[in-house]
Design a protein around this motif. Sequence first.
Motif, PDB file in Angstrom:
ATOM      1  N   GLY A  17       0.806  -1.230   0.000  1.00  0.00           N
ATOM      2  CA  GLY A  17       0.000   0.000   0.000  1.00  0.00           C
ATOM      3  C   GLY A  17       0.825   1.260   0.000  1.00  0.00           C
ATOM      4  N   THR A  18       1.898   1.291   0.822  1.00  0.00           N
ATOM      5  CA  THR A  18       2.799   2.463   0.885  1.00  0.00           C
ATOM      6  C   THR A  18       4.229   1.984   1.074  1.00  0.00           C
ATOM      7  N   SER A 168       9.076   8.835   1.026  1.00  0.00           N
ATOM      8  CA  SER A 168       7.914   8.010   1.352  1.00  0.00           C
ATOM      9  C   SER A 168       7.015   8.032   0.115  1.00  0.00           C
ATOM     10  N   VAL A 169       6.484   6.861  -0.270  1.00  0.00           N
ATOM     11  CA  VAL A 169       5.779   6.737  -1.544  1.00  0.00           C
ATOM     12  C   VAL A 169       4.380   6.164  -1.316  1.00  0.00           C
ATOM     13  N   SER A 170       3.418   6.705  -2.052  1.00  0.00           N
ATOM     14  CA  SER A 170       2.051   6.175  -2.017  1.00  0.00           C
ATOM     15  C   SER A 170       1.522   6.053  -3.436  1.00  0.00           C
ATOM     16  N   LYS A 171       0.360   5.407  -3.594  1.00  0.00           N
ATOM     17  CA  LYS A 171      -0.206   5.179  -4.925  1.00  0.00           C
ATOM     18  C   LYS A 171      -0.754   6.476  -5.523  1.00  0.00           C
ATOM     19  N   GLY A 172      -0.609   6.610  -6.861  1.00  0.00           N
ATOM     20  CA  GLY A 172      -1.135   7.761  -7.567  1.00  0.00           C
ATOM     21  C   GLY A 172      -2.492   7.471  -8.185  1.00  0.00           C
ATOM     22  N   ALA A 173      -3.065   8.473  -8.882  1.00  0.00           N
ATOM     23  CA  ALA A 173      -4.409   8.341  -9.466  1.00  0.00           C
ATOM     24  C   ALA A 173      -4.460   7.265 -10.540  1.00  0.00           C
ATOM     25  N   ASN A 174      -3.387   7.075 -11.290  1.00  0.00           N
ATOM     26  CA  ASN A 174      -3.362   6.074 -12.367  1.00  0.00           C
ATOM     27  C   ASN A 174      -2.488   4.874 -12.007  1.00  0.00           C
TER      28      ASN A 174
END
Length: 499
Positions: A17-18, A168-174
Amino acid sequence: MSEELKLNILSKLDSDGTIEDTSATFKGVSEETVLGALKSLESQEKVKYKTLTTEIWTLEAEGKDQLESGSYEVRIFNAVPAGSDGITISELEAKFGKVAKLGQGKCLANKWLKKDGDKLVRTVESVTDKVQADLATVNSTSTHPSKDTLKDLKRRKLIKVTKLLSYSVSKGANFSTTLKKQATDLTMEMLQSGSWKTEEFKKFNFDSLGINPSGGHLHPLLKVREEFRQVFFETGFEEMDTSNFVESSFWNFDALFVPQQHAARDLQDTFFLKDPKLVKSLPDFWERVKNVHENGGYGSIGYRYPWSEEESKRLVLRTHTTAISSQMLHKLAQHPYRPAKYFSIDRVYRNEAVDATHLAEFHQVEGVIADKNMSLGSLIAFLDMFFKKMGMSNLRFKPTYNPYTEPSMEIFSYHEGLGKWLEIGNSGMFRPEMLRSLGLEDGVKVAGFGLSLERPTMFKYDISNIRELLGHKVDLGMIATTPACRLDKKMGQEALQKA
């Protein structure tokens, strides 16, 4: 590595997820590589990321020394015996060197010691080495709970900080776990096939700085030209409009009292236009010019040949800027008399064979002076002053022939670097057959002089082949690196001294 890293980032996000910290997740991968992958994924809106900054504190050389042997102030305190006898400052300096002064200052500031004459004595029985303990904490944990302590140890140059970046990374819109190569350009093939409608294009980053464009550079000819212009302005000249490169043979030759059968008007010397071939009309005083050619006047017998109006209408690429000077003198004659000085610096064209010293187009520097008191002696005096402003003080004048000046003089200057006399220009007094035909009243005399712009430029910048100065063989690097020109300073070949 980049494509593989992108897929690993997407896979990790898909499963967890992250990504809390990329430095912990992708050990051994440089921060620059991770950032490049994240930027590429962010441009496709597959991920979002935030920058994390971690401070890593490490010991300097002095810090390591004080961790091992104790802080300077504790070393000095321990060297001072208990009791009132103490120890002299000179003894401490002899034993500890520069450490004595540094440690002594801290001991006095902490009120561990006091001065008694030339001695130091204790004011407390024992001390705790807090600096050594703080250095041990930093050495083991790469940080310290107290920011003030870190600040103080850094000020004393005992520790230094290194900032490490991670993300720190999270999911984008696409977000997806697959990568598709995005198009960067709209091509002709896309437009023809219609594939641009479904193509995925890479977004432009309008916030990026891009490559700084290199600035333009003045050509050496323009630098020398500007120096000449300033000399003319300083001596009271007005600049003529030289924007017409095409002139009629009337202004280029006939108005200057150049006969129509003169060699300069042959095809091998002059560029004649094919279309249009002729000017529509001649100035209203053309018959005066015709008459002075055929029958003479103003003390002249003329050339005694049948003058041709059609020949006078033929259009040419101007062979000299004197064609402009004649027009300015005619305009001057239309108003009440006043002295005048005109100059021009612009291109002229000759049908010449191109070699190391000749081109079919070059620049002519020209000046004319109109005054009732003008004489050949006045012209020589002016030329001495004019060329002295360019650093040429040793001049000679040699009689010569010009169709439209009498008397006429070639101008020579002694070149110290080359050790010889060089021709630098031409000059003379315009003939009355020319001046009176233009409408100037009796008593007005006009002196003219001219020189090329290329020759002084070649000497100033030490260029031996004119084709390296003007034309398609010019080195753009040379244009970018040539210094500013000073006509009154020695440059290039001029700086060479005669052996």
